[in-house]
Design an enzyme around this catalytic site. Sequence first.
Site, PDB file in Angstrom:
ATOM      1  N   HIS A   1      -1.753   0.784  -9.823  1.00  0.00           N
ATOM      2  CA  HIS A   1      -2.424  -0.207  -8.964  1.00  0.00           C
ATOM      3  C   HIS A   1      -3.068  -1.321  -9.803  1.00  0.00           C
ATOM      4  CE1 HIS A   1      -4.031  -0.586  -4.604  1.00  0.00           C
ATOM      5  NE2 HIS A   1      -4.030  -1.779  -5.182  1.00  0.00           N
TER       6      HIS A   1
ATOM      7  N   ARG B   1       0.851  -1.185   0.000  1.00  0.00           N
ATOM      8  CA  ARG B   1       0.000   0.000   0.000  1.00  0.00           C
ATOM      9  C   ARG B   1       0.884   1.231   0.000  1.00  0.00           C
ATOM     10  NH1 ARG B   1      -3.750  -2.639  -1.449  1.00  0.00           N
ATOM     11  NH2 ARG B   1      -5.645  -3.091  -0.290  1.00  0.00           N
TER      12      ARG B   1
HETATM   13  C1  GLV Z   1      -5.529  -4.779  -3.872  1.00  0.00           C
HETATM   14  O1  GLV Z   1      -4.833  -3.848  -3.724  1.00  0.00           O
HETATM   15  C2  GLV Z   1      -5.823  -5.766  -2.858  1.00  0.00           C
HETATM   16  O2  GLV Z   1      -5.795  -5.468  -1.656  1.00  0.00           O
HETATM   17  O3  GLV Z   1      -6.146  -6.901  -3.251  1.00  0.00           O
END
Ligand code: GLV
Length: 321
Positions: free
Chosen positions: A284, A236
């Site tokens: 992402h 993250r």
């Molecule tokens: C994506 O970022 C997840 O948490 O699967």
Amino acid sequence: MNAGTPLPCVALLSEVLDLGYLANAFRKEFPGIDLRMGNDVASLGPVEDVDVAVCWFPPHGLLAQLPKLALIQSLAAGIDHIAADADLPRDLPLCRIVDTTMAAGMKAYVSWAVVQQHRGMAAYVASSAAGRWEEQPVVSPRHHRVGIAGLGTLGMACAEALATIGYQVRGWSRSAKTDLPEGVQSFHGDDQLGDFLGGCDTLVCLLPLTAQTHGFLNASLFAQLPRGAHLINVGRGDHLVEADLLAALQSGQLSGATLDAFSVEPLPADHAFWREPRILITPHISTRTDPAVIAQQTLSNLAALRQGERPRNLVDMARGY
Ligand code: GLV
């Protein structure tokens, strides 16, 4: 679900993503299911019907207003986007999704990210476009050490994939692990973190985001890596102290970073990361969860709970993942 069991009422909640694709998958898997979408009580329809909420950044406060809710289901591997809700009904079961297609996507992304930096692939993109026959140093994977911080399902899958290619792989986790893939060296706990970091030519962050791991990727950690190491963050954005990364790249302590997660997404157009050529940014996309799997796991988790059984990937709220 058993034949004859009525289908539950499922609310799909996200403040940041259009969950229409997920609604289609639920309808395909479970024709006739009662699906609700909306960002407040008024738009969800009668809230006393809702049995399950499937979430990705749900509007804060909304889950607490669903009186019959029996399960909160993250549509992803992470749950930080749900735990951030101060009004979260913390006594309700919260599950996350991890499955083999998600792990396959992550293995492919992390292997690519390791290889592209280790083999200098960006230089070939440039030399090929310019019509130049130009070699970069060819270092065998067995001379390149990759460390995976975070040995959950995805971290283990990546460790195994990289070891299969022939990289020297080591893994670090908060608590000791016994089931590491063959050839993967294991480290755990704060005491062994320094030894782990000292042998990471590439460091991959696949930790869950918790109060303990917030800001994990910081100047003091970078200083413990070998000089010129490469960072890959597929955890993250809040694992990373952004200013510390920029400083470590400028000083040469790190040679590059491949980042797929950011504290603010989309990454703002004026963000300094866009102007740092040693940072490779992806939006992402490292992996995705198959929407049919989300639909199936959600309903089977609810069925398990109703039969008094443990659902899959149940989160331990005290631990944070
Ligand atoms: C994506 O970022 C997840 O948490 O699967």
